[in-house]
Design a protein around this motif. Structure first.
Motif, PDB file in Angstrom:
ATOM      1  N   LEU A   2      -7.129  12.222 -14.393  1.00 14.84           N
ATOM      2  CA  LEU A   2      -6.151  12.949 -15.025  1.00 14.84           C
ATOM      3  C   LEU A   2      -4.707  12.475 -14.092  1.00 14.84           C
ATOM      4  N   GLU A   3      -5.170  12.185 -12.709  1.00 16.38           N
ATOM      5  CA  GLU A   3      -3.378  12.712 -12.064  1.00 16.38           C
ATOM      6  C   GLU A   3      -3.314  10.669 -12.366  1.00 16.38           C
ATOM      7  N   SER A   4      -4.663   9.374 -12.007  1.00 11.49           N
ATOM      8  CA  SER A   4      -4.172   8.443 -12.491  1.00 11.49           C
ATOM      9  C   SER A   4      -3.720   8.243 -13.884  1.00 11.49           C
ATOM     10  N   PHE A   8      -6.629  -0.262 -13.978  1.00 14.52           N
ATOM     11  CA  PHE A   8      -7.221   0.092 -12.732  1.00 14.52           C
ATOM     12  C   PHE A   8      -8.451   0.555 -11.722  1.00 14.52           C
ATOM     13  N   VAL A   9      -9.003   0.707 -10.620  1.00 13.55           N
ATOM     14  CA  VAL A   9      -9.867   0.594  -9.820  1.00 13.55           C
ATOM     15  C   VAL A   9     -10.670   1.551  -9.211  1.00 13.55           C
ATOM     16  N   ASP A  16       0.595  -1.335  -0.195  1.00 11.30           N
ATOM     17  CA  ASP A  16      -0.139   0.087   0.038  1.00 11.30           C
ATOM     18  C   ASP A  16       0.428   1.567   0.552  1.00 11.30           C
ATOM     19  N   THR A  17       0.867   2.168  -0.664  1.00 10.38           N
ATOM     20  CA  THR A  17       2.406   3.150  -1.097  1.00 10.38           C
ATOM     21  C   THR A  17       1.337   4.591  -0.567  1.00 10.38           C
ATOM     22  N   ALA A  18       2.278   5.777  -0.328  1.00  9.07           N
ATOM     23  CA  ALA A  18       2.075   6.643  -0.706  1.00  9.07           C
ATOM     24  C   ALA A  18       1.375   7.722  -1.611  1.00  9.07           C
ATOM     25  N   PRO A  19       0.740   8.727  -2.050  1.00 10.27           N
ATOM     26  CA  PRO A  19      -0.123   9.429  -2.511  1.00 10.27           C
ATOM     27  C   PRO A  19       1.120   9.078  -3.746  1.00 10.27           C
ATOM     28  N   SER A  20      -0.064   9.356  -5.180  1.00  6.48           N
ATOM     29  CA  SER A  20       0.880   9.225  -6.413  1.00  6.48           C
ATOM     30  C   SER A  20       2.349   9.982  -6.624  1.00  6.48           C
ATOM     31  N   GLY A  21       2.837  10.942  -6.174  1.00  6.14           N
ATOM     32  CA  GLY A  21       3.511  11.739  -6.038  1.00  6.14           C
ATOM     33  C   GLY A  21       4.767  11.146  -5.326  1.00  6.14           C
ATOM     34  N   VAL A  44      -1.571  -1.351  -9.866  1.00  2.32           N
ATOM     35  CA  VAL A  44      -3.158  -1.635  -9.260  1.00  2.32           C
ATOM     36  C   VAL A  44      -3.027   0.076  -9.553  1.00  2.32           C
ATOM     37  N   ILE A  45      -4.261   0.909 -10.042  1.00  3.35           N
ATOM     38  CA  ILE A  45      -3.841   2.109  -9.178  1.00  3.35           C
ATOM     39  C   ILE A  45      -5.328   2.366  -9.405  1.00  3.35           C
TER      40      ILE A  45
END
Length: 342
Positions: A257-259, A276-277, A160-165, A246-247
């Protein structure tokens, strides 16, 4: 799609924009596999530490068993064996990880330096603790170790990762750090050759010569160990048959847009995106307000499909109540079994 990936891969990363339910989805898919008889290791790299709150347990850097089954295969789907499943969870603590890393470095340096220079070592480490990149490097090395050990001790590792950036940087770092440590080894080789030439001018029985050779070997071993860890992690995350990303998102304009951008960045990093989910989809036929919400979500899902470049898009419903505890995660896992892939 999501459960299929969890059943066919050894490592599964889940990431995306903050606040879209990554931790809930990661926990639910991990629990689902554990209920099928798999041994699952769930790792959170997010410093927000939401994983422990979700499971209502105190978690830390060491693996804690958050669920253990008595009978394998207590839900539908392949079990792979007759053993009972187990789910262990880890929350990587960046501060504790960096401190442990610097303690190890300090111990190594003190064995190489004269005692009167030990205070200088301490000053250097205090400065390093506040330097940019220290926590990032230490956390990456801890994740590399957990991935390596987890694939031996468990059937599936879910991250489980941190937010996108943060995630994009995390997935690119193994290659960066491998190249960096390779550079250190090259410089080390040149230094050793120079040192050997200097020692050749001294007497063969010079104690300082023997000490220098031992120090060189210890430095090389330490750098090589780090390089091998980063290289092994890079090999794992870029092997599509073993690892998938998996995004997770919600069907709203900014997350879509970010995904889409995240998928492009992961593709550039050589990381296979399994799909994608779209989480928390509003129910159909539930009143005028939710009908409007549903229509907006469908429009955003169509936009996501256009940008997905053929990647699968799976949807999960908005569930009543807070997603906290085993019962709520089971409900989300059951929704995964019924999930629609667009």
């Amino acid at each position: 799609m999501l459960l299929d990936l969890a059943r066919s891969r050894r490592v599964l990363f889940l990431g995306g924009k903050g606040g879209v339910g990554k931790t809930s989805v990661a926990s639910a898919v991990a629990l689902r596999r554990a209920r099928e008889g798999a041994r699952v290791l769930l790792i959170s790299t997010d410093p927000a530490h939401n994983l422990g709150h979700l499971w209502e347990q105190q978690l830390g850097d060491a693996a804690t068993t958050v669920w253990a089954g008595e009978d394998a295969g207590d839900v539908g789907g392949p079990t792979g064996s007759a053993r009972a499943g187990r789910l262990d969870a880890v929350e990587i603590d960046p501060d504790a990880t960096a401190a442990a890393h610097l303690d190890e470095v300090g111990e190594t340096l003190r064995t190489m330096m004269p005692e009167h220079l030990h205070s200088e070592v301490d000053k250097h480490l205090d400065l390093a603790a506040r330097s940019p990149g220290t926590h990032e490097s230490a956390m990456l090395e801890r994740l590399a170790v957990l991935l390596d050990e987890g694939q031996t001790s468990h059937d599936l590792v879910v991250v489980d990762t941190a937010p996108s950036g943060h995630t994009v940087r995390l997935m690119a770092l193994p290659e960066i750090m491998t190249a960096w440590t390779e550079g250190l080894l090259d410089r080390r080789t040149r230094a050793e050759r120079f040192g050997a030439a200097v020692r050749a001018l001294d007497a063969d029985d010079d104690p300082e010569s023997v000490s220098s050779e031992g120090r060189d070997r210890r430095i090389r071993r330490a750098i090589t160990r780090r390089r091998d860890r980063f290289a092994a992690m890079r090999a794992v995350i870029t092997e599509a048959t073993r690892c998938s990303f998996v995004i997770v998102l919600t069907a709203e304009r900014l997350p879509v847009l970010e995904s889409a951008a995240l998928r492009d960045q992961l593709d550039e990093a050589g990381v296979a995106v399994g799909g994608f989910v779209a989480n928390r989809l509003a129910p159909a036929e539930a009143g005028e307000f939710l009908a409007g919400r549903r229509a907006q979500e469908q429009a955003q899902l169509a936009e996501l499909e256009r940008r997905a470049d053929g990647a699968a898009v799976e949807t999960l419903p908005l569930l009543a109540g807070d997603l906290v505890g085993v019962a709520a995660l089971d409900a989300l896992g059951e929704a995964m079994e019924r999930a629609e892939t667009r």
